[in-house]
Design a protein around this motif. Sequence first.
Motif, PDB file in Angstrom:
ATOM      1  N   ASP A  50       0.781  -1.195  -0.063  1.00 33.29           N
ATOM      2  CA  ASP A  50      -0.081  -0.107  -0.047  1.00 33.29           C
ATOM      3  C   ASP A  50       0.695   1.267   0.039  1.00 33.29           C
TER       4      ASP A  50
ATOM      5  N   TYR B  46       1.302  14.342   6.270  1.00 33.04           N
ATOM      6  CA  TYR B  46       0.605  13.319   5.309  1.00 33.04           C
ATOM      7  C   TYR B  46       1.747  12.794   4.497  1.00 33.04           C
TER       8      TYR B  46
ATOM      9  N   TYR C 120      -9.780  10.344   4.036  1.00 35.04           N
ATOM     10  CA  TYR C 120      -9.953  10.564   2.607  1.00 35.04           C
ATOM     11  C   TYR C 120     -11.081  10.714   2.431  1.00 35.04           C
TER      12      TYR C 120
HETATM   13  P1  P6P Z   1      -3.328  10.386  -2.552  1.00 33.43           P
HETATM   14  C1  P6P Z   1      -2.038   4.657  -1.696  1.00 33.43           C
HETATM   15  O1  P6P Z   1      -2.214   4.661  -3.179  1.00 33.43           O
HETATM   16  C2  P6P Z   1      -3.444   5.026  -1.221  1.00 33.43           C
HETATM   17  O2  P6P Z   1      -4.319   3.760  -1.505  1.00 33.43           O
HETATM   18  C3  P6P Z   1      -3.127   4.929   0.507  1.00 33.43           C
HETATM   19  O3  P6P Z   1      -2.163   4.348   0.987  1.00 33.43           O
HETATM   20  C4  P6P Z   1      -2.924   6.531   0.719  1.00 33.43           C
HETATM   21  O4  P6P Z   1      -3.589   7.083   1.927  1.00 33.43           O
HETATM   22  C5  P6P Z   1      -3.579   7.021  -0.387  1.00 33.43           C
HETATM   23  O5  P6P Z   1      -3.838   6.344  -1.687  1.00 33.43           O
HETATM   24  C6  P6P Z   1      -3.089   8.327  -0.950  1.00 33.43           C
HETATM   25  O6  P6P Z   1      -3.770   9.007  -1.972  1.00 33.43           O
HETATM   26  O7  P6P Z   1      -4.373  10.664  -3.585  1.00 33.43           O
HETATM   27  O8  P6P Z   1      -3.193  11.472  -1.773  1.00 33.43           O
HETATM   28  O9  P6P Z   1      -2.048  10.153  -3.211  1.00 33.43           O
END
Ligand code: P6P
Length: 311
Positions: A107, A226, A246
């Motif tokens: 992830d 972040y 999110y």
């Molecule tokens: P953004 C990583 O791709 C993920 O799935 C999570 O681990 C993370 O919190 C989020 O997406 C980050 O997304 O749009 O901020 O890059």
Amino acid sequence: MESLAKAIASLGPNGARCADAIAAIAEACVSIDRSLRTAPIRGVLGTTGETNVQGEAQQKLDRIADERIVQALAQVSSVAAIGSEERKTLETLHPDGELIVLCDPLDGSSNLDVAGSVGTIFLIQSRRGQGEVREEEALQPGVQALAAGYLLYGTALILTLSVGAAVHAFTYDPEQNRFVHTHKAIRIPDRGGYYSVNEANAPKWLDQMAERLARMKQQTGLGLRYVGAMVADVHRTLLKGGIFLYPPDTKNPNGKLRLMYEAIPMAMLVEAAGGAAYTRTGRILEVQPEALHQRVPVYLGSKSAVEALLD
Ligand code: P6P
């Protein structure tokens, strides 16, 4: 990883049922960790040139991590099937097994080429059927899960997990090749910490979330951190307090994060540590899943911060 399996089994009845599966995941993640730390040398950064079931560019290490975890769980007879972010459908491993594992093998992989933190997330459910595992069997609300956890590949390799009542963390010692129980019964602080969100998306947010966040920031005075990898951002929130979110936006109207192998496992950990974890309809753990790769909005962390945002 026998000592890790024994330590997990001692945490309670769900620990005993899930210990072998979690120890197998942890052992695979030790191997993944080694590959991450030498990736620039071994030329395994970058994409496979294919897109995964999410329609996202698949990183070479996404596939490597997925294959290692599936191979590890294939050796655990109690695991009936695995559902992975990298695979369209469930893979049946042992038709007589009693567990289903949901997993995000790597992830935050967009952090890989800048040597940033990434993680592996898992959720373990009890299986009711027999034989080939159908997707419907994995569509269980989080309140029914047996165990949840993640491996954080940061300045240390840390396994954080809950088998129901509490949250524990184990730090990998490469010299001893074993995980040491370093954090017992983690409790999320109800004051302090940070708010953690990709604030660049604020103009696109739905559900009046920009106004809600502005009000929460004023009420709590929290600073911003972040990383862009959910495991790293949630681990900091667990230990320091605050909120990770999110929200849904015009690009991702149901949110970006996946319910089964991101939102539910993290919600189980945060609630077990004394925090709160919500989506648009209420507690994340009470959502009735409708699809393996379903996405949901996520708001989780210290109860006071989550309430300041959502009330
Ligand atoms: P953004 C990583 O791709 C993920 O799935 C999570 O681990 C993370 O919190 C989020 O997406 C980050 O997304 O749009 O901020 O890059």
